[in-house]
Motif scaffolding. Structure first.
Motif, PDB file in Angstrom:
ATOM      1  N   THR A 218       0.804  -1.223   0.000  1.00  0.00           N
ATOM      2  CA  THR A 218       0.000   0.000   0.000  1.00  0.00           C
ATOM      3  C   THR A 218       0.839   1.277   0.000  1.00  0.00           C
ATOM      4  OG1 THR A 218      -2.007  -0.980   0.918  1.00  0.00           O
ATOM      5  CG2 THR A 218      -1.637   1.345   1.379  1.00  0.00           C
ATOM      6  N   LEU A 222       0.318   3.919  -3.028  1.00  0.00           N
ATOM      7  CA  LEU A 222      -0.266   5.232  -2.749  1.00  0.00           C
ATOM      8  C   LEU A 222       0.680   6.358  -3.134  1.00  0.00           C
ATOM      9  CD1 LEU A 222      -2.154   4.839   0.654  1.00  0.00           C
ATOM     10  CD2 LEU A 222      -3.148   5.357  -1.581  1.00  0.00           C
ATOM     11  N   SER A 235      -8.245   5.947  -4.340  1.00  0.00           N
ATOM     12  CA  SER A 235      -7.109   5.717  -3.449  1.00  0.00           C
ATOM     13  C   SER A 235      -7.443   4.685  -2.381  1.00  0.00           C
ATOM     14  CB  SER A 235      -6.668   7.033  -2.794  1.00  0.00           C
ATOM     15  OG  SER A 235      -7.748   7.643  -2.092  1.00  0.00           O
ATOM     16  N   GLU A 236      -8.719   4.613  -1.985  1.00  0.00           N
ATOM     17  CA  GLU A 236      -9.105   3.657  -0.957  1.00  0.00           C
ATOM     18  C   GLU A 236      -8.905   2.218  -1.422  1.00  0.00           C
ATOM     19  OE1 GLU A 236     -12.878   2.657   2.037  1.00  0.00           O
ATOM     20  OE2 GLU A 236     -13.013   4.323   0.606  1.00  0.00           O
ATOM     21  N   GLU A 239      -5.467   1.581  -0.439  1.00  0.00           N
ATOM     22  CA  GLU A 239      -5.360   1.538   1.018  1.00  0.00           C
ATOM     23  C   GLU A 239      -5.763   0.182   1.593  1.00  0.00           C
ATOM     24  OE1 GLU A 239      -6.426   6.301   1.609  1.00  0.00           O
ATOM     25  OE2 GLU A 239      -7.799   4.743   2.341  1.00  0.00           O
TER      26      GLU A 239
END
Length: 337
Positions: A218, A222, A235-236, A239
């Motif tokens: 992650t 990211l 983006s989640e 994540e």
């Protein structure tokens, strides 16, 4: 943006807000010219005469409009093996947003122009490595060069600019450290990029079991997402990758509620990972009946954490009306304008 595309985008957005069905994966064929290590769809292909016909896709498009307004992922196999692909896209694009996924092998300038004229909203071209290792993974020499040529043909023909085209990468252990090079490749071509984590549990998955990335991914992903704004996804999604890979806590899957799958012969399933457990077939029942049966088959996915693919995430982040964060990133990162 044309008025027609704006009309379809508003309809799709309204369907999300009203919590209506709005996301469909459809395999127009299982036939393919490649032998990807992570896919066995071609081994489950049928003769062209057994696949859904153009008239059946026309009927499907009408019934979908009765349920909501959809983002339709048109997939295979390789969709371009169907000579009527352009007509299928035209029918599905009348009231819905359509995204075509292709390996790029059969793409020609004439077909590209005709697809956009038929109303295609976006296209994703599969490239998993920034060099000819892609050929090895896809089981066909020349696959990388043909895919890159397809990217250029689509990019040069799009009516609304390069945001309608993206490279699609299956994220695996083998190419994790190639992600920046892949993002640089798509940036150099003036197109977007999307990534889906490999699935190695579903019934159509190949011999590439155990190809999930290992350890923590992650932070790296990211960082790339922030530095490369043409990476078009939430983006989640990134994540949550470490949680999925480590077997940690994950949100409940939403498949079957506002998203579902239809295969090349019309079988309807809650998702592509449950393609071997259909609730029925569009040749024998109405889509509204089948959707009710999908809701009744939710026990198939309750507690299921066998994948964290992009299609699952799309359903996850738009179901239930979406969130402010998902709406913000949907508009900022993923729209065709």
């Amino acid at each position: 943006m044309t008025l027609d595309l704006l009309r379809r985008e508003i309809g799709f957005s309204t369907a999300i807000l009203k919590r209506k069905p709005h996301h469909l994966l459809v395999q127009v064929t299982n036939r393919c010219n490649m032998t990807c290590a992570f896919c066995t769809f071609p081994q489950n292909a049928v003769a062209p005469s057994e696949e859904l016909t153009l008239d059946e896709f026309r009927k499907l498009a009408t019934e979908l409009t009765g349920l909501g307004r959809f983002l339709i992922s048109i997939e295979g196999g390789e969709p371009f093996v169907r000579p009527d692909l352009i007509d299928i896209v035209r029918e599905l694009s009348r009231n819905h947003l359509t995204v075509l996924y292709t390996n790029g092998w059969y793409v020609t300038p004439d077909k590209v122009a005709a697809l956009f004229d038929a109303g295609l909203t976006q296209v994703g071209i599969s490239i998993d490595f920034p060099d000819r290792r892609h050929d090895v993974k896809r089981g066909l020499a020349g696959a990388f060069d043909r895919a890159l040529q397809a990217v250029k043909l689509f990019r040069d023909a799009v009516p609304h600019g390069g945001r309608q085209v993206h490279i699609m990468t299956v994220l695996m252990k083998e190419n994790l450290h190639d992600m920046e090079s892949l993002l640089q490749l798509s940036a150099s071509q003036g197109v977007g990029h999307a990534v889906t984590l490999i699935s190695d549990h579903g019934p159509r998955r190949g011999k590439d079991r155990g190809s999930l990335p290992e350890g923590r991914v992650t932070p790296q992903l990211l960082d790339l997402w922030k530095r490369y704004p043409h990476w078009r996804f939430w983006s989640e999604y990134l994540e949550r990758m470490d949680d999925f890979i480590s077997g940690g806590p994950m949100p409940a899957c939403r498949a079957g509620l506002e998203s579902f799958n239809i295969d090349h012969v019309g079988n309807v399933a809650v998702c592509i990972e449950k393609i071997d457990r259909p609730v029925g077939n569009i040749r024998r029942q109405s889509l509204s009946q089948l959707h009710a049966q999908l809701i009744g088959a939710r026990d198939q996915v309750e507690g299921c954490q066998s994948c964290w693919t992009a299609c699952r995430a799309f359903g996850q982040f738009t179901s239930g009306g979406g969130s402010l964060r998902s709406w913000w990133e949907l508009g900022r990162r993923m729209r065709s304008q």
